[in-house]
Design a protein around this motif. Sequence first.
Motif, mmCIF file in Angstrom:
data_model
loop_
_atom_site.group_PDB
_atom_site.id
_atom_site.type_symbol
_atom_site.label_atom_id
_atom_site.label_comp_id
_atom_site.label_asym_id
_atom_site.label_seq_id
_atom_site.Cartn_x
_atom_site.Cartn_y
_atom_site.Cartn_z
ATOM 1 N N CYS A 1 42.110 35.960 38.699
ATOM 2 C CA CYS A 1 42.725 34.658 38.438
ATOM 3 C C CYS A 1 42.083 33.577 39.298
ATOM 4 N N GLN A 2 41.874 33.872 40.576
ATOM 5 C CA GLN A 2 41.252 32.893 41.465
ATOM 6 C C GLN A 2 39.823 32.594 41.030
ATOM 7 N N THR A 3 39.090 33.622 40.622
ATOM 8 C CA THR A 3 37.719 33.418 40.161
ATOM 9 C C THR A 3 37.693 32.526 38.933
ATOM 10 N N ALA A 4 38.564 32.820 37.959
ATOM 11 C CA ALA A 4 38.612 32.007 36.745
ATOM 12 C C ALA A 4 38.988 30.566 37.065
ATOM 13 N N SER A 5 39.900 30.367 38.006
ATOM 14 C CA SER A 5 40.311 29.008 38.382
ATOM 15 C C SER A 5 39.143 28.223 38.956
ATOM 16 N N MET A 6 38.326 28.873 39.783
ATOM 17 C CA MET A 6 37.166 28.193 40.346
ATOM 18 C C MET A 6 36.139 27.853 39.265
ATOM 19 N N LEU A 7 35.940 28.769 38.329
ATOM 20 C CA LEU A 7 34.992 28.514 37.250
ATOM 21 C C LEU A 7 35.463 27.374 36.356
ATOM 22 N N ALA A 8 36.769 27.265 36.173
ATOM 23 C CA ALA A 8 37.316 26.227 35.301
ATOM 24 C C ALA A 8 37.049 24.826 35.833
ATOM 25 N N ASP A 9 36.806 24.701 37.123
ATOM 26 C CA ASP A 9 36.526 23.386 37.711
ATOM 27 C C ASP A 9 35.298 22.731 37.094
ATOM 28 N N ASP A 10 34.395 23.536 36.537
ATOM 29 C CA ASP A 10 33.160 23.009 35.963
ATOM 30 C C ASP A 10 33.299 22.647 34.484
ATOM 31 N N TYR A 11 34.516 22.771 33.951
ATOM 32 C CA TYR A 11 34.697 22.565 32.514
ATOM 33 C C TYR A 11 35.447 21.275 32.183
ATOM 34 N N GLU A 12 35.516 20.375 33.132
ATOM 35 C CA GLU A 12 36.017 19.015 32.914
ATOM 36 C C GLU A 12 37.393 18.976 32.233
ATOM 37 N N GLY A 13 38.269 19.861 32.683
ATOM 38 C CA GLY A 13 39.637 19.860 32.194
ATOM 39 C C GLY A 13 39.853 20.534 30.859
ATOM 40 N N ARG A 14 38.811 21.114 30.292
ATOM 41 C CA ARG A 14 38.954 21.744 28.968
ATOM 42 C C ARG A 14 39.468 23.180 29.052
ATOM 43 N N VAL A 15 39.485 23.766 30.245
ATOM 44 C CA VAL A 15 39.984 25.133 30.430
ATOM 45 C C VAL A 15 41.134 25.104 31.429
ATOM 46 N N ARG A 16 42.286 25.572 31.005
ATOM 47 C CA ARG A 16 43.458 25.668 31.893
ATOM 48 C C ARG A 16 43.698 27.138 32.203
ATOM 49 N N VAL A 17 43.488 27.535 33.454
ATOM 50 C CA VAL A 17 43.752 28.904 33.895
ATOM 51 C C VAL A 17 45.199 28.986 34.351
ATOM 52 N N VAL A 18 45.916 29.963 33.837
ATOM 53 C CA VAL A 18 47.354 30.095 34.080
ATOM 54 C C VAL A 18 47.614 31.205 35.091
ATOM 55 N N ASN A 19 48.281 30.878 36.175
ATOM 56 C CA ASN A 19 48.688 31.880 37.161
ATOM 57 C C ASN A 19 50.187 32.123 36.998
ATOM 58 N N ASN A 20 50.531 32.887 35.958
ATOM 59 C CA ASN A 20 51.961 33.134 35.753
ATOM 60 C C ASN A 20 52.376 34.540 36.178
ATOM 61 N N GLN A 21 51.489 35.225 36.912
ATOM 62 C CA GLN A 21 51.850 36.427 37.678
ATOM 63 C C GLN A 21 52.421 37.541 36.805
ATOM 64 N N ARG A 22 51.744 37.793 35.695
ATOM 65 C CA ARG A 22 52.206 38.845 34.786
ATOM 66 C C ARG A 22 51.105 39.858 34.504
ATOM 67 N N ILE A 23 51.527 40.986 33.923
ATOM 68 C CA ILE A 23 50.607 42.040 33.544
ATOM 69 C C ILE A 23 51.287 42.884 32.473
ATOM 70 N N SER A 24 50.512 43.667 31.755
ATOM 71 C CA SER A 24 51.006 44.586 30.733
ATOM 72 C C SER A 24 51.806 43.832 29.658
ATOM 73 N N GLY A 25 52.956 44.388 29.234
ATOM 74 C CA GLY A 25 53.712 43.777 28.157
ATOM 75 C C GLY A 25 54.154 42.358 28.442
ATOM 76 N N THR A 26 54.448 42.047 29.699
ATOM 77 C CA THR A 26 54.878 40.680 30.019
ATOM 78 C C THR A 26 53.719 39.698 29.883
ATOM 79 N N LEU A 27 52.497 40.148 30.169
ATOM 80 C CA LEU A 27 51.306 39.313 29.969
ATOM 81 C C LEU A 27 51.060 39.100 28.479
ATOM 82 N N ARG A 28 51.259 40.142 27.703
ATOM 83 C CA ARG A 28 51.076 40.032 26.252
ATOM 84 C C ARG A 28 52.001 38.974 25.658
ATOM 85 N N TYR A 29 53.267 38.986 26.062
ATOM 86 C CA TYR A 29 54.195 38.004 25.517
ATOM 87 C C TYR A 29 53.884 36.591 25.999
#
Length: 289
Positions: free
Chosen positions: A98-126
């Motif tokens: 998640c942290q890596t993706a957030s840093m990479l998103a900085d280069d995309y001029e606001g077009r990529v929103r990385v979500v840190n909603n702290q989920r995994i498995s079925g909760t991530l799917r929903y």
Amino acid sequence: MKSIAVVTDSNCGMSMEQAKALGLYMLPMPFFMNGKEFLEEVDMNQEEFFSRLEADPTIKVSTSQPSVESITTLWDELLKDHDEIVHIPMSSGLSSSCQTASMLADDYEGRVRVVNNQRISGTLRYSAIEALQQAKNGMSAAEIGDWLEKVRFDSSIYITVATLKYLKQGGRITPAAAAIGTMLKLKPVLQIQGEKLDSFAKARTMAQAKKIMTQAVRDDIANRFGENINLDVIHSDNLAAAEEFRKEALETFPNLKEVNIFPLSLSVSCHIGPGSLAFTCSKVHEEIW
């Protein structure tokens, strides 16, 4: 209305085909067996993974995060046909992806929103499915990300393991604790609510562990989520037990129309091992549908 692509990773427990059918894009998570890297569903499937564990009890398994190239290549391709991306990786408390993706998103001029909603498995799917719905509702990528992070605690995971070997190997518990637990034949029930994998209770048998997890979901329904929930049974190479657990869940929670069964992702199974059973429980946000 903007065109929004929703991306998650294979820790959500879906197959590539299931994700595609829903309109989701999915990054396969890497893992290692005796130092050799594999991508889930690309290089190895569930059956081969557990066959290898059974054939060689000494095999060392570990996990890693997706490569920078795999993330940016997918984003670049999607942004040819979409205005924005909502990227929902596994919980930041369980991986640095998640942290890596957030840093990479900085280069995309606001077009990529990385979500840190702290989920995994079925909760991530929903979460990913809800993101698709909110895109249909007209939300921007930024608005979807803010909403998902606002409701991130509207979920619970309870999981019990058949062996402590892989938790020890991954450093999740100390060797001393693993030795004591094995000697006493304990089956820990673990929980994920938010960032961390934490101890929830201890059981002597799988039947007792299932009762503990079932009561935990009852408490969540009564005190946190209400009756309208998504409830899944998750397993690692334990389908027959999962089917029985699903049957019991439908009897215990008669208001539920369905309880689905999904395999635990291989990158999580590296830390849990075969024979696990879990409940993933997510509140249904009726207002968005």
